[in-house]
Design an enzyme around this catalytic site. Structure first.
Site, short mmCIF file in Angstrom:
data_model
loop_
_atom_site.label_atom_id
_atom_site.label_comp_id
_atom_site.label_asym_id
_atom_site.label_seq_id
_atom_site.Cartn_x
_atom_site.Cartn_y
_atom_site.Cartn_z
N ASP A 1 -13.89 -23.86 13.91
CA ASP A 1 -12.82 -23.47 12.99
C ASP A 1 -12.77 -21.95 12.95
O ASP A 1 -13.67 -21.31 12.41
CB ASP A 1 -13.06 -24.04 11.59
CG ASP A 1 -11.85 -23.93 10.68
OD1 ASP A 1 -11.01 -23.03 10.92
OD2 ASP A 1 -11.74 -24.72 9.73
N ARG B 1 -10.26 -20.14 11.61
CA ARG B 1 -9.26 -19.67 10.65
C ARG B 1 -9.83 -18.69 9.63
O ARG B 1 -10.99 -18.78 9.26
CB ARG B 1 -8.63 -20.86 9.92
CG ARG B 1 -7.77 -21.73 10.79
CD ARG B 1 -7.30 -22.98 10.08
NE ARG B 1 -8.40 -23.90 9.80
CZ ARG B 1 -8.25 -25.10 9.26
NH1 ARG B 1 -7.03 -25.52 8.94
NH2 ARG B 1 -9.29 -25.88 9.06
#
Length: 247
Positions: A152, A154
């Site tokens: 991930d 983000r």
């Protein structure tokens, strides 16, 4: 400021905005607020630019105040071209987007559509490469690892700053992902409640969702499942929901 918490400034730069401890916030710039009539109801919209990355995000807010005096609902929705635009069943993104807009229209709040976060931040081309690896047997976590990419990638720094600029310091977060709660808390946004956005799983995404539950700690029950209704080809888009027993 509107009842939903959206700022009334037509253009606001927080490039020099500072927290109480002197820490410089993530710089963002907001544009004018406009009407946005949609299939989910009437909203107001405001574009925001991340002055660090150049990414452009969109805040879509209910024009009405939150119901029952509760904190506003907020959804941080990562861009998903395949799910949001093409209605892909490989993920649950498009269906979560629709569900969140319906909830926000009914109860008050804001959806931040975060661009540049395709494939949990790895980009569209890499997401398709990850899909190919998933078709070869890897799960969604393993596929990213095989590509040498973060599971991930983000960041929610700009999202947290946009919420602060809009006056949304305490929110009810529409999400199944506790990592978003933790990231927002570190950025100074208080999440008073996690509101689930689980939608029924499908044959095409059940393994993906199971991996998110088991390996990424998403708050999913996976107790409902959608399958195609048997019948003529013309009826192939009809579905039914039934209780799905998990192993």
């Amino acid at each position: 400021m509107t009842a939903s918490g959206a700022t009334g400034n037509s253009h606001h730069s927080s490039q020099r905005a500072q927290a109480g401890n002197g820490k410089v916030h993530h710089p963002v710039s907001g544009g004018p607020i406009v009407q946005l009539p949609t299939a989910f109801g009437d909203f107001i919209a405001q574009a925001w630019t991340d002055l660090v990355t150049g990414a452009e995000h969109l805040a879509v807010s209910s024009p009405n105040p939150p119901t029952d005096g509760k904190a506003p609902l907020v959804r941080l929705h990562s861009e998903c071209l395949t799910g949001d635009i093409f209605g892909s069943y490989r993920c649950d993104c498009g269906e979560q987007l629709a569900y969140a807009l319906e909830m926000i229209h009914a109860s008050g709040g804001t959806l931040l559509y975060l661009r540049g976060q395709e494939g949990r931040g790895i980009g569209l081309a890499n997401k398709i490469k990850a899909y190919a690896l998933q078709e070869a047997g890897f799960d969604t976590v393993e596929a990213n690892e095989q590509l040498g990419l973060p599971v991930d990638a983000r960041s929610y720094s700009a999202a947290a700053q946009v919420l602060a600029e809009m006056g949304l310091h305490e929110v009810r977060l529409l999400s199944n992902n506790p990592d978003k709660l933790n990231r927002l808390a570190k950025a100074g946004v208080k999440v008073v409640e996690m509101v689930p956005t689980e939608v029924p799983s499908r044959d095409q995404n059940i393994r993906y969702l199971q991996t998110k539950k088991d390996r990424m700690e998403h708050r999913l029950t996976l107790d409902t499942h959608v399958v195609a209704v048997p019948g003529a080809a013309a009826e192939s888009f009809q579905t039914e929901t039934f209780q799905h027993e998990q192993d």
